[in-house]
Write an enzyme that holds these catalytic residues in place. Structure first.
Site, PDB file in Angstrom:
ATOM      1  N   ASP A  14       0.700  -1.125   0.092  1.00 32.92           N
ATOM      2  CA  ASP A  14      -0.106  -0.053  -0.151  1.00 32.92           C
ATOM      3  C   ASP A  14       0.877   1.383  -0.152  1.00 32.92           C
ATOM      4  OD1 ASP A  14      -2.364   1.397   0.143  1.00 32.92           O
ATOM      5  OD2 ASP A  14      -2.067   1.660   2.531  1.00 32.92           O
ATOM      6  N   SER A  15       0.356   2.543  -0.445  1.00 32.77           N
ATOM      7  CA  SER A  15       1.005   3.648  -0.277  1.00 32.77           C
ATOM      8  C   SER A  15       1.462   3.888   1.312  1.00 32.77           C
ATOM      9  CB  SER A  15       0.268   4.692  -0.716  1.00 32.77           C
ATOM     10  OG  SER A  15      -0.823   4.960   0.142  1.00 32.77           O
ATOM     11  N   TYR A  46      -0.735   8.545  -2.127  1.00 32.10           N
ATOM     12  CA  TYR A  46      -0.692   8.204  -3.717  1.00 32.10           C
ATOM     13  C   TYR A  46      -1.822   9.187  -4.342  1.00 32.10           C
ATOM     14  CZ  TYR A  46       2.385   4.200  -3.525  1.00 32.10           C
ATOM     15  OH  TYR A  46       3.656   3.351  -3.454  1.00 32.10           O
ATOM     16  N   GLY A  47      -2.878   9.152  -3.692  1.00 30.64           N
ATOM     17  CA  GLY A  47      -4.252   9.770  -4.054  1.00 30.64           C
ATOM     18  C   GLY A  47      -3.884  11.172  -4.950  1.00 30.64           C
ATOM     19  N   CYS A  77      -4.465  -1.180  -2.006  1.00 32.63           N
ATOM     20  CA  CYS A  77      -4.553   0.116  -2.276  1.00 32.63           C
ATOM     21  C   CYS A  77      -5.575   0.544  -3.426  1.00 32.63           C
ATOM     22  CB  CYS A  77      -3.177   0.838  -2.597  1.00 32.63           C
ATOM     23  SG  CYS A  77      -3.162   2.532  -2.785  1.00 32.63           S
ATOM     24  N   THR A  79      -6.064   3.227  -4.835  1.00 32.17           N
ATOM     25  CA  THR A  79      -5.552   4.094  -5.884  1.00 32.17           C
ATOM     26  C   THR A  79      -4.506   3.481  -6.860  1.00 32.17           C
ATOM     27  OG1 THR A  79      -5.641   5.712  -3.824  1.00 32.17           O
ATOM     28  CG2 THR A  79      -4.449   6.337  -6.151  1.00 32.17           C
ATOM     29  N   CYS A 187     -11.099   3.503   0.170  1.00 37.31           N
ATOM     30  CA  CYS A 187      -9.694   3.726   0.441  1.00 37.31           C
ATOM     31  C   CYS A 187      -9.268   2.631   1.632  1.00 37.31           C
ATOM     32  CB  CYS A 187      -9.349   5.209   0.813  1.00 37.31           C
ATOM     33  SG  CYS A 187      -7.463   5.476   1.486  1.00 37.31           S
ATOM     34  N   THR A 188      -7.927   2.169   1.557  1.00 36.57           N
ATOM     35  CA  THR A 188      -7.899   1.167   2.659  1.00 36.57           C
ATOM     36  C   THR A 188      -7.266   1.747   3.877  1.00 36.57           C
ATOM     37  OG1 THR A 188      -5.756   0.652   1.664  1.00 36.57           O
ATOM     38  CG2 THR A 188      -7.183  -0.706   0.742  1.00 36.57           C
ATOM     39  N   HIS A 189      -7.215   3.107   3.853  1.00 38.56           N
ATOM     40  CA  HIS A 189      -6.929   3.705   4.985  1.00 38.56           C
ATOM     41  C   HIS A 189      -8.304   3.886   6.074  1.00 38.56           C
ATOM     42  CE1 HIS A 189      -2.970   4.717   3.306  1.00 38.56           C
ATOM     43  NE2 HIS A 189      -2.675   5.107   4.382  1.00 38.56           N
TER      44      HIS A 189
HETATM   45  N1  DGL Z   1      -4.617   3.115   1.123  1.00 40.73           N
HETATM   46  C1  DGL Z   1      -4.651   4.002  -0.224  1.00 40.73           C
HETATM   47  C2  DGL Z   1      -5.788   3.596  -0.999  1.00 40.73           C
HETATM   48  O1  DGL Z   1      -6.627   2.686  -0.836  1.00 40.73           O
HETATM   49  C3  DGL Z   1      -4.193   5.399   0.140  1.00 40.73           C
HETATM   50  C4  DGL Z   1      -4.129   6.325  -0.999  1.00 40.73           C
HETATM   51  C5  DGL Z   1      -3.338   7.332  -0.855  1.00 40.73           C
HETATM   52  O2  DGL Z   1      -2.012   6.969  -0.727  1.00 40.73           O
HETATM   53  O3  DGL Z   1      -3.642   8.433  -1.248  1.00 40.73           O
HETATM   54  O4  DGL Z   1      -6.445   4.308  -2.141  1.00 40.73           O
END
Ligand code: DGL
Length: 265
Positions: A14-15, A46-47, A77, A79, A187-189
């Site tokens: 993930d990012s 990353y978004g 992720c 994104t 988003c996985t966060h």
């Molecule tokens: N966890 C990422 C997702 O699911 C986060 C994206 C990001 O880093 O902006 O999109």
């Protein structure tokens, strides 16, 4: 394929630390599997990046996990999935599992015919998201909201902060006013925000994320490729991050048999 042994680990990236919400689901469903998790926190979020930047980072993360002999890669992720999975599948010889916002399941559950989605700009602007949402029945209104700033606060350990609460109120109130009854976390966060979001939106709005579905799909694909471990192996889960590991360590504090390492990556 780099290696076809069942005993090799599942690679996950993930990012940042958000994909650990997916790791938790995968580990719960497949406790006998070793896992390697890569948090590219130095490059989060990353978004806000371009498709090309997201692609290059996804390639780098994939190669790191392949060098550690991953038998499958979970792109934890939204994104990175929506911007890079097509390329990754075409260019590497291991199976990839991606994650996409669960708007289809939400569209099947809504009674008000109005669904909210909170995701990054990179996900909402992607071609894959556009394609998925174009398949949703025309009767359903989808209200999109970019969760600008949320990933940064989570990465900085500010899940329970007034800044977080204020941002969430700002993003969610317009959706509540438009009578959504399902809210998709794209988003996985964001699953780390579920208790706070539920407090803001109330219990009549259902919060939907894709974590369990991703874990089930990982199991199915491993099984299809005869890569599923079926012994009673006591698994080890390794976590790597290229940034300070304090926040990552904090969110994994109830996990056993894990190691967490900071890398220059
Ligand atoms: N966890 C990422 C997702 O699911 C986060 C994206 C990001 O880093 O902006 O999109």
């Amino acid at each position: 394929m780099e290696s076809t042994s069942k005993n090799n680990p599942i690679g996950i990236f993930d990012s940042g630390i958000g994909g650990t919400s997916i790791w938790k689901e995968v580990h719960t469903l497949l406790p006998q599997e070793d896992t390697i998790y890569l948090s590219d926190s130095i490059n989060a979020p990353y978004g806000q990046k371009t498709k090309e930047e997201i692609l290059q980072l996804s390639i780098k993360n994939t190669e790191f996990l392949l060098n550690k002999n991953s038998k499958i890669i979970v792109v934890a992720c939204n994104t990175a999935t929506t911007n890079a999975i097509k390329y990754l599948r075409a260019n590497y010889n291991v199976p990839f599992i991606g994650i996409e916002p669960a708007i289809k399941p939400a569209s099947l559950q809504t009674k008000t015919n109005t669904v909210g989605i909170l995701a990054t700009k990179g996900t909402l602007n992607s071609e894959l998201f556009e394609k998925t949402s174009s398949k949703i029945n025309d009767d359903i209104t989808i209200i999109e909201q970019v969760g600008q700033g949320l990933v940064e606060l989570i990465e900085n350990g500010k899940i329970h902060s007034s800044e977080m609460e204020n941002l969430l109120h700002k993003y969610l109130q317009p959706m509540i006013d438009q009578k959504i009854d399902c809210l998709v976390l794209g988003c996985t966060h964001y699953p780390y925000l579920t208790p706070l979001i539920q407090k803001i939106v109330g219990h009549h709005i259902k919060i939907i994320d894709s974590g369990e579905a991703v874990a089930r799909q990982t199991k199915n694909i491993l099984s299809k490729h005869q890569l599923l471990r079926n012994d009673n192996h006591k698994s080890h889960c390794s976590f790597y991050s290229n940034k300070d590991i304090t926040v990552l360590t904090g969110i994994l504090n109830d996990s056993t048999n894990i190691s967490i390492e900071k890398l220059d990556f």
